[in-house]
Structure formats: C-alpha cells, structure tokens
Design a protein around this motif. Structure first.
Motif, PDB file in Angstrom:
ATOM      1  N   PHE A 169      22.464   1.265  24.953  1.00 20.68           N
ATOM      2  CA  PHE A 169      23.604   2.093  24.543  1.00 20.68           C
ATOM      3  C   PHE A 169      24.257   1.549  23.269  1.00 20.68           C
ATOM      4  O   PHE A 169      24.795   2.312  22.470  1.00 20.68           O
ATOM      5  CB  PHE A 169      24.622   2.194  25.674  1.00 20.68           C
ATOM      6  CG  PHE A 169      24.070   2.877  26.897  1.00 20.68           C
ATOM      7  CD1 PHE A 169      23.682   4.204  26.837  1.00 20.68           C
ATOM      8  CD2 PHE A 169      23.927   2.204  28.087  1.00 20.68           C
ATOM      9  CE1 PHE A 169      23.158   4.848  27.944  1.00 20.68           C
ATOM     10  CE2 PHE A 169      23.401   2.836  29.210  1.00 20.68           C
ATOM     11  CZ  PHE A 169      23.012   4.161  29.131  1.00 20.68           C
TER      12      PHE A 169
ATOM     13  N   MET B 201      28.589   1.391  22.543  1.00 14.09           N
ATOM     14  CA  MET B 201      29.341   0.208  22.953  1.00 14.09           C
ATOM     15  C   MET B 201      28.908  -0.979  22.106  1.00 14.09           C
ATOM     16  O   MET B 201      27.888  -0.907  21.416  1.00 14.09           O
ATOM     17  CB  MET B 201      29.126  -0.078  24.440  1.00 14.09           C
ATOM     18  CG  MET B 201      27.705  -0.380  24.813  1.00 14.09           C
ATOM     19  SD  MET B 201      27.567  -0.765  26.564  1.00 14.09           S
ATOM     20  CE  MET B 201      28.026   0.788  27.258  1.00 14.09           C
TER      21      MET B 201
ATOM     22  N   LEU C 228      30.503  -1.089  30.117  1.00 12.68           N
ATOM     23  CA  LEU C 228      30.083  -0.247  31.257  1.00 12.68           C
ATOM     24  C   LEU C 228      28.814   0.511  30.875  1.00 12.68           C
ATOM     25  O   LEU C 228      28.809   1.294  29.927  1.00 12.68           O
ATOM     26  CB  LEU C 228      31.199   0.749  31.620  1.00 12.68           C
ATOM     27  CG  LEU C 228      30.809   1.862  32.600  1.00 12.68           C
ATOM     28  CD1 LEU C 228      30.406   1.297  33.964  1.00 12.68           C
ATOM     29  CD2 LEU C 228      31.948   2.854  32.743  1.00 12.68           C
TER      30      LEU C 228
ATOM     31  N   VAL D 157      26.913   5.900  40.458  1.00 13.07           N
ATOM     32  CA  VAL D 157      26.790   4.452  40.184  1.00 13.07           C
ATOM     33  C   VAL D 157      27.973   3.967  39.329  1.00 13.07           C
ATOM     34  O   VAL D 157      28.632   2.968  39.659  1.00 13.07           O
ATOM     35  CB  VAL D 157      25.448   4.131  39.476  1.00 13.07           C
ATOM     36  CG1 VAL D 157      25.375   2.655  39.107  1.00 13.07           C
ATOM     37  CG2 VAL D 157      24.272   4.521  40.365  1.00 13.07           C
TER      38      VAL D 157
ATOM     39  N   ARG E 169      30.904   5.289  38.993  1.00 10.43           N
ATOM     40  CA  ARG E 169      32.135   5.332  39.793  1.00 10.43           C
ATOM     41  C   ARG E 169      32.244   4.081  40.670  1.00 10.43           C
ATOM     42  O   ARG E 169      33.281   3.418  40.702  1.00 10.43           O
ATOM     43  CB  ARG E 169      32.149   6.585  40.674  1.00 10.43           C
ATOM     44  CG  ARG E 169      33.307   6.627  41.651  1.00 10.43           C
ATOM     45  CD  ARG E 169      33.173   7.758  42.631  1.00 10.43           C
ATOM     46  NE  ARG E 169      33.485   9.049  42.067  1.00 10.43           N
ATOM     47  CZ  ARG E 169      34.718   9.520  41.884  1.00 10.43           C
ATOM     48  NH1 ARG E 169      35.754   8.771  42.230  1.00 10.43           N
ATOM     49  NH2 ARG E 169      34.913  10.715  41.368  1.00 10.43           N
TER      50      ARG E 169
ATOM     51  N   LEU F  55      38.465   1.539  26.482  1.00  8.00           N
ATOM     52  CA  LEU F  55      38.343   2.180  25.163  1.00  8.00           C
ATOM     53  C   LEU F  55      37.001   2.888  25.197  1.00  8.00           C
ATOM     54  O   LEU F  55      35.962   2.246  25.302  1.00  8.00           O
ATOM     55  CB  LEU F  55      38.379   1.133  24.056  1.00  8.00           C
ATOM     56  CG  LEU F  55      39.695   0.376  23.948  1.00  8.00           C
ATOM     57  CD1 LEU F  55      39.561  -0.823  23.033  1.00  8.00           C
ATOM     58  CD2 LEU F  55      40.799   1.297  23.449  1.00  8.00           C
TER      59      LEU F  55
ATOM     60  N   GLN G 190      33.896   8.364  26.938  1.00  6.02           N
ATOM     61  CA  GLN G 190      33.605   9.063  28.200  1.00  6.02           C
ATOM     62  C   GLN G 190      34.898   9.458  28.908  1.00  6.02           C
ATOM     63  O   GLN G 190      35.160   9.042  30.043  1.00  6.02           O
ATOM     64  CB  GLN G 190      32.747   8.156  29.102  1.00  6.02           C
ATOM     65  CG  GLN G 190      31.483   7.655  28.460  1.00  6.02           C
ATOM     66  CD  GLN G 190      30.442   8.752  28.274  1.00  6.02           C
ATOM     67  OE1 GLN G 190      30.577   9.853  28.803  1.00  6.02           O
ATOM     68  NE2 GLN G 190      29.403   8.470  27.514  1.00  6.02           N
TER      69      GLN G 190
ATOM     70  N   PHE H 120      34.611  11.177  32.438  1.00  4.03           N
ATOM     71  CA  PHE H 120      34.264  10.232  33.506  1.00  4.03           C
ATOM     72  C   PHE H 120      35.513   9.455  33.948  1.00  4.03           C
ATOM     73  O   PHE H 120      35.820   9.359  35.146  1.00  4.03           O
ATOM     74  CB  PHE H 120      33.173   9.279  33.016  1.00  4.03           C
ATOM     75  CG  PHE H 120      32.933   8.101  33.912  1.00  4.03           C
ATOM     76  CD1 PHE H 120      32.194   8.244  35.079  1.00  4.03           C
ATOM     77  CD2 PHE H 120      33.443   6.850  33.599  1.00  4.03           C
ATOM     78  CE1 PHE H 120      31.969   7.152  35.922  1.00  4.03           C
ATOM     79  CE2 PHE H 120      33.223   5.752  34.427  1.00  4.03           C
ATOM     80  CZ  PHE H 120      32.486   5.913  35.593  1.00  4.03           C
TER      81      PHE H 120
HETATM   82  C1  LIG Z   1      29.638   6.996  31.524  1.00  6.38           C
HETATM   83  C2  LIG Z   1      28.690   6.495  32.578  1.00  6.38           C
HETATM   84  C3  LIG Z   1      29.003   5.014  32.870  1.00  6.38           C
HETATM   85  C4  LIG Z   1      28.873   7.312  33.854  1.00  6.38           C
HETATM   86  O1  LIG Z   1      28.085   6.759  34.885  1.00  6.38           O
HETATM   87  P1  LIG Z   1      27.442   7.690  36.045  1.00  6.38           P
HETATM   88  O2  LIG Z   1      26.906   6.784  37.077  1.00  6.38           O
HETATM   89  O3  LIG Z   1      26.523   8.657  35.430  1.00  6.38           O
HETATM   90  O4  LIG Z   1      28.741   8.466  36.566  1.00  6.38           O
HETATM   91  P2  LIG Z   1      29.064   8.892  38.079  1.00  6.38           P
HETATM   92  O5  LIG Z   1      27.864   9.571  38.640  1.00  6.38           O
HETATM   93  O6  LIG Z   1      29.586   7.719  38.843  1.00  6.38           O
HETATM   94  O7  LIG Z   1      30.217   9.937  37.829  1.00  6.38           O
HETATM   95  C5  LIG Z   1      31.501   9.885  38.493  1.00  6.38           C
HETATM   96  C6  LIG Z   1      32.187  11.216  38.217  1.00  6.38           C
HETATM   97  O8  LIG Z   1      32.392  11.381  36.802  1.00  6.38           O
HETATM   98  C7  LIG Z   1      31.738  12.559  36.339  1.00  6.38           C
HETATM   99  N1  LIG Z   1      31.170  12.252  35.027  1.00  6.38           N
HETATM  100  C8  LIG Z   1      30.238  11.324  34.720  1.00  6.38           C
HETATM  101  N2  LIG Z   1      30.016  11.297  33.391  1.00  6.38           N
HETATM  102  C9  LIG Z   1      30.828  12.249  32.868  1.00  6.38           C
HETATM  103  C10 LIG Z   1      31.082  12.707  31.545  1.00  6.38           C
HETATM  104  N3  LIG Z   1      30.433  12.163  30.497  1.00  6.38           N
HETATM  105  N4  LIG Z   1      31.992  13.689  31.361  1.00  6.38           N
HETATM  106  C11 LIG Z   1      32.656  14.216  32.415  1.00  6.38           C
HETATM  107  N5  LIG Z   1      32.488  13.803  33.695  1.00  6.38           N
HETATM  108  C12 LIG Z   1      31.583  12.836  33.909  1.00  6.38           C
HETATM  109  C13 LIG Z   1      30.664  12.861  37.359  1.00  6.38           C
HETATM  110  O9  LIG Z   1      30.344  14.220  37.373  1.00  6.38           O
HETATM  111  C14 LIG Z   1      31.342  12.412  38.638  1.00  6.38           C
HETATM  112  O10 LIG Z   1      32.247  13.400  39.099  1.00  6.38           O
HETATM  113  P3  LIG Z   1      32.438  13.667  40.690  1.00  6.38           P
HETATM  114  O11 LIG Z   1      32.877  12.369  41.293  1.00  6.38           O
HETATM  115  O12 LIG Z   1      33.461  14.736  40.746  1.00  6.38           O
HETATM  116  O13 LIG Z   1      31.085  14.087  41.187  1.00  6.38           O
HETATM  117  C15 LIG Z   1      27.199   6.639  32.133  1.00  6.38           C
HETATM  118  O14 LIG Z   1      26.992   7.987  31.739  1.00  6.38           O
HETATM  119  C16 LIG Z   1      26.779   5.737  30.992  1.00  6.38           C
HETATM  120  O15 LIG Z   1      26.304   4.610  31.207  1.00  6.38           O
HETATM  121  N6  LIG Z   1      26.923   6.221  29.736  1.00  6.38           N
HETATM  122  C17 LIG Z   1      26.469   5.537  28.549  1.00  6.38           C
HETATM  123  C18 LIG Z   1      27.254   4.284  28.258  1.00  6.38           C
HETATM  124  C19 LIG Z   1      28.739   4.577  28.079  1.00  6.38           C
HETATM  125  O16 LIG Z   1      29.137   5.476  27.365  1.00  6.38           O
HETATM  126  N7  LIG Z   1      29.554   3.755  28.765  1.00  6.38           N
HETATM  127  C20 LIG Z   1      31.001   3.866  28.726  1.00  6.38           C
HETATM  128  C21 LIG Z   1      31.564   2.859  27.802  1.00  6.38           C
HETATM  129  S1  LIG Z   1      33.331   2.795  27.941  1.00  6.38           S
END
Ligand SMILES: CC(C)(COP(=O)(O)OP(=O)(O)OC[C@H]1O[C@@H](n2cnc3c(N)ncnc32)[C@H](O)[C@@H]1OP(=O)(O)O)[C@@H](O)C(=O)NCCC(=O)NCCS
Length: 162
Positions: free
Chosen positions: A21, A27, A70, A81, A83, A104, A107, A110
């Motif tokens: 990522f 990040m 994250l 995961v 969450r 910061l 997402q 999320f």
């Molecule tokens: C952002 C990230 C950590 C989410 O992890 P994930 O395991 O896919 O998320 P989850 O399945 O636990 O989602 C939890 C909730 O958030 C929602 N969600 C997840 N990503 C979302 C997004 N980008 N936009 C809106 N909602 C989102 C899910 O639908 C879920 O909702 P629900 O509980 O109502 O079903 C993952 O997409 C990731 O690693 N992204 C790339 C790295 C990144 O950007 N990290 C964040 C740095 S701050």
C-alpha cells in the motif's frame, strides 16, 4: 481468524503487507527495523497461520494515540478484518486510559463505520505531524483527520476546562 498482539515472527509479513500500500502512496512505508522497534504497539490478524491484517497504536500524548500502518490483505477485504484490528486497538486505548484515538486517512467511510469523526487538522497538536517530513505529500497533504472519543474523553475535557 485470530486478532492478537504482533510477535517477532510476524515482522516480515507485516512489512510486506504495509509495503504494497505504501507503493501506491496510501501510507508511509515501514522498515523492518522500525517495525521491530515499535513491535509492542502492533496488532495483527492471522488466518490459517498467515498475517492478513496489521495496525499499530502509537501513543502521542497523555490524551492522544494514533492508529498507524493499517493494512489488510486485498484478498480478504470486506470481511471484517480491518474492523477487528481497529477494535482491538481501540480496546487497548481504553485500557491505557487514552481519551482520543486519531487516524490520518483516505478511508473515511471505513473509519466512520467505526465511530470516528472528522476533525479539523489545525485542531491537532504539532506532535502529530512529526513523522510527516518522511512523506512524499508533505507539502500537499490530502489525508483526512478523524478521531474516536473513548470513555475517558469527558473526564479529560473536564480537567482541561477546570
Ligand atoms: C481500509 C481497510 C483497512 C479496510 O479493511 P477491511 O478489512 O476491508 O474492512 P472491513 O471489512 O473490516 O470493513 C468494516 C466496515 O467498513 C466498511 N468499509 C470498508 N472499507 C470501506 C471504504 N473504503 N469505504 C466505506 N466503507 C468501507 C465495510 O463495508 C464494513 O461495513 P459494515 O461493518 O457495515 O459491513 C482496507 O481496505 C485496506 O487495507 N486498505 C488499504 C490500506 C489503507 O488505506 N489503510 C488505511 C490507512 S489509514
């Protein structure tokens, strides 16, 4: 899936998960050295012996900690995961008596699901920005600041306003 504190044997997998990522500018990259030095602050999600999620809770001040690095394996996105890892860190923050947990992030959807609220970046203390000098986007930061208020928040506010 197991969500637990990170151990030394997880470090290489954590680094690779974060790096993919970081390569996309989502990040900051983390070196193995930096992950080892901050190992106690990291939590991992492990499925069938494989690290599929990682994040760290970095304590910045008495009332403030930050979620850093994250990352969830794209193969298991949308399966709860992220969450579970963040909830683990929020529980840790509650146990440590921290009042606010910052992210910061790009997402916002999320983190809204996890009861974080958007705040003005200007409202955050300067120490938050210490590591930003390592970021390519230092001069045009477009990340959104979001804060989760723990059960300790009101008590901290009362002391501050007294
Ligand atoms: C952002 C990230 C950590 C989410 O992890 P994930 O395991 O896919 O998320 P989850 O399945 O636990 O989602 C939890 C909730 O958030 C929602 N969600 C997840 N990503 C979302 C997004 N980008 N936009 C809106 N909602 C989102 C899910 O639908 C879920 O909702 P629900 O509980 O109502 O079903 C993952 O997409 C990731 O690693 N992204 C790339 C790295 C990144 O950007 N990290 C964040 C740095 S701050």
């Amino acid at each position: 899936m197991e969500v637990r504190k990170a151990a030394a044997a997880d470090v290489e997998s954590m680094q690779q998960l974060i790096q993919q990522f970081a390569d996309d500018g989502l990040m900051l990259p983390r070196t193995v050295k930096s992950l080892c030095e901050h190992l106690q602050s990291f939590t991992v999600a492990v499925e069938d012996g494989r690290v599929v999620g990682v994040a760290g809770l970095h304590v910045l001040w008495k009332d403030l900690a930050e979620i850093r690095s994250l990352a969830v394996d794209p193969q298991v996105h949308g399966q709860g995961v992220g969450r579970k890892v963040v909830e683990h860190l929020l529980h840790e923050a509650e146990q440590l008596g921290i009042a606010q947990v910052l992210s910061l992030t790009y997402q916002t959807g999320f983190f809204e699901k996890l009861n974080f609220h958007v705040v003005r970046k200007e409202s955050l203390p300067h120490k938050v920005w210490k590591d930003c000098i390592y970021c390519k986007k230092f001069y045009h930061c477009d990340e959104v600041a979001m804060v989760y208020y723990t059960q300790h928040y009101e008590a901290f506010q009362a002391i501050r306003e007294a």
